[in-house]
Scaffold this motif. Structure first.
Motif, PDB file in Angstrom:
ATOM      1  N   ALA A 170      53.708  73.566 -85.770  1.00  0.00           N
ATOM      2  CA  ALA A 170      53.042  73.517 -87.083  1.00  0.00           C
ATOM      3  C   ALA A 170      52.718  72.067 -87.445  1.00  0.00           C
ATOM      4  O   ALA A 170      51.647  71.760 -87.968  1.00  0.00           O
ATOM      5  CB  ALA A 170      53.931  74.153 -88.137  1.00  0.00           C
ATOM      6  N   ILE A 171      53.649  71.161 -87.153  1.00  0.00           N
ATOM      7  CA  ILE A 171      53.454  69.736 -87.457  1.00  0.00           C
ATOM      8  C   ILE A 171      52.251  69.210 -86.673  1.00  0.00           C
ATOM      9  O   ILE A 171      51.340  68.583 -87.219  1.00  0.00           O
ATOM     10  CB  ILE A 171      54.746  68.951 -87.105  1.00  0.00           C
ATOM     11  N   ARG A 172      52.244  69.535 -85.392  1.00  0.00           N
ATOM     12  CA  ARG A 172      51.129  69.124 -84.541  1.00  0.00           C
ATOM     13  C   ARG A 172      49.822  69.762 -85.028  1.00  0.00           C
ATOM     14  O   ARG A 172      48.771  69.121 -85.085  1.00  0.00           O
ATOM     15  CB  ARG A 172      51.440  69.581 -83.106  1.00  0.00           C
ATOM     16  N   GLY A 173      49.919  71.047 -85.417  1.00  0.00           N
ATOM     17  CA  GLY A 173      48.729  71.772 -85.881  1.00  0.00           C
ATOM     18  C   GLY A 173      48.136  71.123 -87.123  1.00  0.00           C
ATOM     19  O   GLY A 173      46.916  70.923 -87.215  1.00  0.00           O
ATOM     20  N   GLU A 174      48.982  70.783 -88.083  1.00  0.00           N
ATOM     21  CA  GLU A 174      48.446  70.158 -89.300  1.00  0.00           C
ATOM     22  C   GLU A 174      47.811  68.803 -88.985  1.00  0.00           C
ATOM     23  O   GLU A 174      46.754  68.461 -89.517  1.00  0.00           O
ATOM     24  CB  GLU A 174      49.530  69.996 -90.378  1.00  0.00           C
ATOM     25  N   LEU A 175      48.467  68.059 -88.114  1.00  0.00           N
ATOM     26  CA  LEU A 175      47.929  66.738 -87.758  1.00  0.00           C
ATOM     27  C   LEU A 175      46.536  66.881 -87.124  1.00  0.00           C
ATOM     28  O   LEU A 175      45.589  66.180 -87.490  1.00  0.00           O
ATOM     29  CB  LEU A 175      48.903  66.041 -86.797  1.00  0.00           C
ATOM     30  N   GLU A 176      46.410  67.814 -86.194  1.00  0.00           N
ATOM     31  CA  GLU A 176      45.121  67.963 -85.499  1.00  0.00           C
ATOM     32  C   GLU A 176      44.044  68.516 -86.434  1.00  0.00           C
ATOM     33  O   GLU A 176      42.893  68.075 -86.406  1.00  0.00           O
ATOM     34  CB  GLU A 176      45.307  68.829 -84.246  1.00  0.00           C
ATOM     35  N   THR A 177      44.435  69.469 -87.277  1.00  0.00           N
ATOM     36  CA  THR A 177      43.448  70.024 -88.231  1.00  0.00           C
ATOM     37  C   THR A 177      42.982  68.942 -89.194  1.00  0.00           C
ATOM     38  O   THR A 177      41.797  68.850 -89.527  1.00  0.00           O
ATOM     39  CB  THR A 177      44.085  71.185 -89.032  1.00  0.00           C
ATOM     40  N   THR A 178      43.934  68.121 -89.654  1.00  0.00           N
ATOM     41  CA  THR A 178      43.576  67.041 -90.578  1.00  0.00           C
ATOM     42  C   THR A 178      42.605  66.074 -89.908  1.00  0.00           C
ATOM     43  O   THR A 178      41.591  65.683 -90.475  1.00  0.00           O
ATOM     44  CB  THR A 178      44.857  66.309 -91.038  1.00  0.00           C
ATOM     45  N   TYR A 179      42.942  65.726 -88.688  1.00  0.00           N
ATOM     46  CA  TYR A 179      42.088  64.806 -87.931  1.00  0.00           C
ATOM     47  C   TYR A 179      40.658  65.351 -87.824  1.00  0.00           C
ATOM     48  O   TYR A 179      39.682  64.675 -88.145  1.00  0.00           O
ATOM     49  CB  TYR A 179      42.693  64.604 -86.530  1.00  0.00           C
ATOM     50  N   ASP A 180      40.556  66.610 -87.409  1.00  0.00           N
ATOM     51  CA  ASP A 180      39.239  67.205 -87.176  1.00  0.00           C
ATOM     52  C   ASP A 180      38.467  67.406 -88.475  1.00  0.00           C
ATOM     53  O   ASP A 180      37.261  67.158 -88.528  1.00  0.00           O
ATOM     54  CB  ASP A 180      39.402  68.569 -86.472  1.00  0.00           C
ATOM     55  N   THR A 181      39.164  67.877 -89.518  1.00  0.00           N
ATOM     56  CA  THR A 181      38.454  68.160 -90.768  1.00  0.00           C
ATOM     57  C   THR A 181      37.898  66.877 -91.372  1.00  0.00           C
ATOM     58  O   THR A 181      36.755  66.846 -91.843  1.00  0.00           O
ATOM     59  CB  THR A 181      39.407  68.840 -91.783  1.00  0.00           C
ATOM     60  N   LEU A 182      38.705  65.832 -91.362  1.00  0.00           N
ATOM     61  CA  LEU A 182      38.228  64.575 -91.926  1.00  0.00           C
ATOM     62  C   LEU A 182      36.996  64.091 -91.158  1.00  0.00           C
ATOM     63  O   LEU A 182      35.991  63.687 -91.741  1.00  0.00           O
ATOM     64  CB  LEU A 182      39.339  63.515 -91.901  1.00  0.00           C
ATOM     65  N   ARG A 183      37.080  64.179 -89.854  1.00  0.00           N
ATOM     66  CA  ARG A 183      35.951  63.737 -89.016  1.00  0.00           C
ATOM     67  C   ARG A 183      34.691  64.527 -89.303  1.00  0.00           C
ATOM     68  O   ARG A 183      33.610  63.974 -89.457  1.00  0.00           O
ATOM     69  CB  ARG A 183      36.321  63.946 -87.545  1.00  0.00           C
ATOM     70  N   SER A 184      34.861  65.840 -89.408  1.00  0.00           N
ATOM     71  CA  SER A 184      33.644  66.645 -89.582  1.00  0.00           C
ATOM     72  C   SER A 184      33.098  66.549 -91.008  1.00  0.00           C
ATOM     73  O   SER A 184      32.011  67.024 -91.282  1.00  0.00           O
ATOM     74  CB  SER A 184      33.887  68.106 -89.177  1.00  0.00           C
ATOM     75  N   HIS A 185      33.841  65.914 -91.912  1.00  0.00           N
ATOM     76  CA  HIS A 185      33.340  65.728 -93.279  1.00  0.00           C
ATOM     77  C   HIS A 185      32.987  64.274 -93.570  1.00  0.00           C
ATOM     78  O   HIS A 185      32.923  63.857 -94.723  1.00  0.00           O
ATOM     79  CB  HIS A 185      34.349  66.259 -94.295  1.00  0.00           C
ATOM     80  N   GLY A 186      32.823  63.492 -92.528  1.00  0.00           N
ATOM     81  CA  GLY A 186      32.348  62.121 -92.714  1.00  0.00           C
ATOM     82  C   GLY A 186      33.434  61.156 -93.158  1.00  0.00           C
ATOM     83  O   GLY A 186      33.137  60.071 -93.655  1.00  0.00           O
ATOM     84  N   ALA A 187      34.696  61.551 -93.018  1.00  0.00           N
ATOM     85  CA  ALA A 187      35.804  60.636 -93.327  1.00  0.00           C
ATOM     86  C   ALA A 187      36.584  60.410 -92.026  1.00  0.00           C
ATOM     87  O   ALA A 187      36.175  60.880 -90.964  1.00  0.00           O
ATOM     88  CB  ALA A 187      36.687  61.229 -94.408  1.00  0.00           C
ATOM     89  N   HIS A 188      37.704  59.705 -92.084  1.00  0.00           N
ATOM     90  CA  HIS A 188      38.503  59.575 -90.872  1.00  0.00           C
ATOM     91  C   HIS A 188      39.989  59.500 -91.213  1.00  0.00           C
ATOM     92  O   HIS A 188      40.366  59.008 -92.277  1.00  0.00           O
ATOM     93  CB  HIS A 188      38.096  58.335 -90.053  1.00  0.00           C
ATOM     94  N   LEU A 189      40.801  59.999 -90.289  1.00  0.00           N
ATOM     95  CA  LEU A 189      42.251  59.886 -90.465  1.00  0.00           C
ATOM     96  C   LEU A 189      42.645  58.426 -90.249  1.00  0.00           C
ATOM     97  O   LEU A 189      42.360  57.842 -89.206  1.00  0.00           O
ATOM     98  CB  LEU A 189      42.985  60.777 -89.453  1.00  0.00           C
ATOM     99  N   GLY A 190      43.329  57.861 -91.256  1.00  0.00           N
ATOM    100  CA  GLY A 190      43.668  56.442 -91.163  1.00  0.00           C
ATOM    101  C   GLY A 190      45.137  56.182 -90.943  1.00  0.00           C
ATOM    102  O   GLY A 190      45.552  55.028 -90.793  1.00  0.00           O
ATOM    103  N   GLY A 191      45.939  57.258 -90.932  1.00  0.00           N
ATOM    104  CA  GLY A 191      47.357  57.022 -90.722  1.00  0.00           C
ATOM    105  C   GLY A 191      48.145  58.308 -90.668  1.00  0.00           C
ATOM    106  O   GLY A 191      47.650  59.395 -90.962  1.00  0.00           O
ATOM    107  N   ILE A 192      49.410  58.163 -90.290  1.00  0.00           N
ATOM    108  CA  ILE A 192      50.316  59.305 -90.222  1.00  0.00           C
ATOM    109  C   ILE A 192      51.613  58.931 -90.920  1.00  0.00           C
ATOM    110  O   ILE A 192      52.052  57.777 -90.852  1.00  0.00           O
ATOM    111  CB  ILE A 192      50.528  59.742 -88.751  1.00  0.00           C
ATOM    112  N   HIS A 193      52.187  59.904 -91.618  1.00  0.00           N
ATOM    113  CA  HIS A 193      53.426  59.694 -92.383  1.00  0.00           C
ATOM    114  C   HIS A 193      54.421  60.752 -91.909  1.00  0.00           C
ATOM    115  O   HIS A 193      54.185  61.943 -92.077  1.00  0.00           O
ATOM    116  CB  HIS A 193      53.101  59.877 -93.876  1.00  0.00           C
ATOM    117  N   VAL A 194      55.509  60.300 -91.282  1.00  0.00           N
ATOM    118  CA  VAL A 194      56.442  61.278 -90.705  1.00  0.00           C
ATOM    119  C   VAL A 194      57.896  61.001 -91.080  1.00  0.00           C
ATOM    120  O   VAL A 194      58.289  59.854 -91.265  1.00  0.00           O
ATOM    121  CB  VAL A 194      56.366  61.330 -89.152  1.00  0.00           C
ATOM    122  N   GLU A 195      58.650  62.095 -91.172  1.00  0.00           N
ATOM    123  CA  GLU A 195      60.102  61.950 -91.327  1.00  0.00           C
ATOM    124  C   GLU A 195      60.702  62.009 -89.936  1.00  0.00           C
ATOM    125  O   GLU A 195      60.546  63.001 -89.219  1.00  0.00           O
ATOM    126  CB  GLU A 195      60.647  63.056 -92.235  1.00  0.00           C
TER     127      GLU A 195
END
Ligand code: PEP
Ligand code: MN
Length: 475
Positions: free
Chosen positions: A392-417
């Motif tokens: 699930a953690i990996r899934g959210e990270l990848e979905t976030t990455y892809d969604t931001l890209r396809s909406h003209g933004a970009h993933l700029g960082g990751i915050h993890v425990e």
């Protein structure tokens, strides 16, 4: 752009935006407020905190802001990580160095994948206060139900389930500050002494985790990466590249949730030759998902400080609320100021992010999109342990990455425990921890953390993504 005042509430009407001070939050409703039994003792601890030296400097804070501004433009990547709840007992050389090591190793993978500098920010030297979903906790003790205040972190009370330990103790405000200072002192000594530079094998090899088996393919990838990075650096050194010092110096910034406004405001000060107030207890304070009400005490406090600020954004947040928070916390549109830390859950990340990006399209403030793939993916096992699945953690990270890209933004960082220790708190990943084996070494007092392997594996997943996209997702 016109500054946007906080939306009005009965209390807010009397506090105009211009009337900000480090204590103006006291006029607002304070979510997660702690009721201390003895007000005089609180006042004494706060006075003590006010008199003590700052933990960080305004120069460092401004440097971080400019690095975040670079990250907003796709020129750097942010890695933010550490414990859910730091504890006073964990202020030991071993625990601190293990956290630095895993952050450094993850950052190496990200530098290699993204081909850009990584800004390392620890959830440490002050991550001692925890918001809770309930102010009280009930356990069965000796066959009878006993209800006590919840554990709010070592800044507030003790984790042991006894009335004495759970009573909020204002002395802990000062003790937490002291432990933050000791932690930071050790981190500064290590990094400034050159101990943590990229040439130092202690930090980059995996032998310190000999007792835990790293899957062969991960080990091979990691070793190959370390070699190629070291070769690159040696090559540049031979060429006499001027920036070699800068490239090899490893720097850590600090961050924590700015939950206890007593603690935060006591360390909020003006400094010579700079405008405004700085929270000098940390470089990057963030406002949590449970305390970011637009007219509440926390947003009032956060809107007046010069630090860059993080904002946690959960799945129930409306897009217009995200926009309003960004406008209130950065009315002048300053670069490097706003870090949006989304924690939406693997299933909701795509749909919610698309709406957020749209709502911010014409905002004055740039934002840094940072994915916290942990907090939207917490589940309880049948036996009542909190856990998170690596998938699930990996899934959210990848979905976030892809969604931001396809909406003209970009993933700029990751915050993890995460922790550098070999804990068993999250299930899955190459180590294949299951619900049945979670109890083997479940050490967290709060949320489940990625262990060393899982954290490194996640960094590899992200590094691969960054490298596939060439420029690292800059768009
Ligand atoms: C946390 O970061 O530990 C936390 C409590 O997060 P959130 O505010 O996103 O729930
Ligand atoms: Mn947490």
């Amino acid at each position: 752009m016109t500054p946007v005042p906080p939306s009005s509430s009965k209390d807010a009407a009397s506090v105009a935006p211009s009337a900000w001070s480090p204590d103006s939050w006291r006029g607002r409703v304070e979510a997660q407020r702690i009721e201390y039994p003895d007000a005089e003792s609180v006042a004494r601890s706060v006075a003590k905190l006010r008199s003590l030296p700052p933990l960080v400097t305004s120069w460092e804070i401004e440097r971080l802001k400019s690095e975040i501004a670079d990250a907003q433009e796709g020129k750097r990547f942010v890695l933010q990580g550490g414990d859910c709840a730091e504890t006073l007992d964990d202020c030991t050389p071993g625990a601190i160095t293990n956290k630095l090591k895993i952050l450094m190793q993850m950052s190496l993978a990200l530098v290699h994948g993204g081909r850009k500098p990584v800004v390392r920010i620890g959830r440490f030297a002050g991550q001692y206060a925890k918001p809770r979903s309930s102010p009280v906790e009930t356990r069965t003790v000796g066959g009878v139900p006993v209800t006590l205040p919840s554990y709010f972190g070592d800044l507030v009370n003790g984790a042991a389930f006894t009335p004495e330990s759970r009573r909020p103790d204002p002395h802990l405000l000062v003790r937490a500050y002291q432990h933050a200072a000791m932690t930071l002192n050790f981190i500064r000594a290590l990094t400034e002494g050159g101990f943590a530079d990229i040439h130092h094998p202690e930090y980059w090899d995996l032998s310190f985790m000999r007792h835990a088996s790293l899957p062969a393919d991960l080990r091979a990838q990691y070793e190959q990466m370390t070699r190629s990075l070291a070769d690159g650096l040696r090559f540049m050194e031979v060429l006499g590249e001027a920036r070699i010092e800068e490239l090899t110096r490893v720097e850590f910034f600090t961050s924590h949730e700015g939950l206890s406004l007593l603690y935060e405001s006591a360390q909020t000060r003006t400094v010579p030759r700079r405008e405004g107030h700085y929270n000098l207890s940390t470089h990057l304070p963030w406002v949590g998902e449970r305390t970011r009400q637009i007219d509440g005490a926390h947003v009032e406090y956060f809107r007046g400080i010069r630090n860059p600020v993080g904002i946690k954004i959960g799945p129930g947040t409306r897009a217009e609320d995200v926009r309003e928070l960004v406008d209130v916390l950065n009315p002048t549109g300053e670069r490097g100021k706003i870090v949006l830390i989304t924690r939406l859950g693997a299933g909701k990340a795509g749909e919610r992010l698309a709406a957020f990006v749209d709502a911010l399209r014409d905002a004055a403030s740039p934002v840094l999109w940072v994915c916290d793939p942990m907090h939207g993916n917490t589940v309880s096992t049948a036996s009542g342990l909190k856990t998170r699945s690596f998938d699930a953690i990996r899934g959210e990270l990848e979905t976030t990455y892809d969604t931001l890209r396809s909406h003209g933004a970009h993933l700029g960082g990751i915050h993890v425990e995460l922790t550098g220790e070999d804990v068993t708190e999250c299930v899955g990943g190459a180590t294949d921890i299951t619900e049945e084996t979670l109890h083997t070494n479940y050490a967290s007092l709060c949320d489940p953390r990625l262990n060393y392997h899982q954290a490194l594996e996640l960094a590899f997943v992200l590094a691969r993504r960054l490298s596939q996209d060439g420029a690292g997702g800059k768009k």
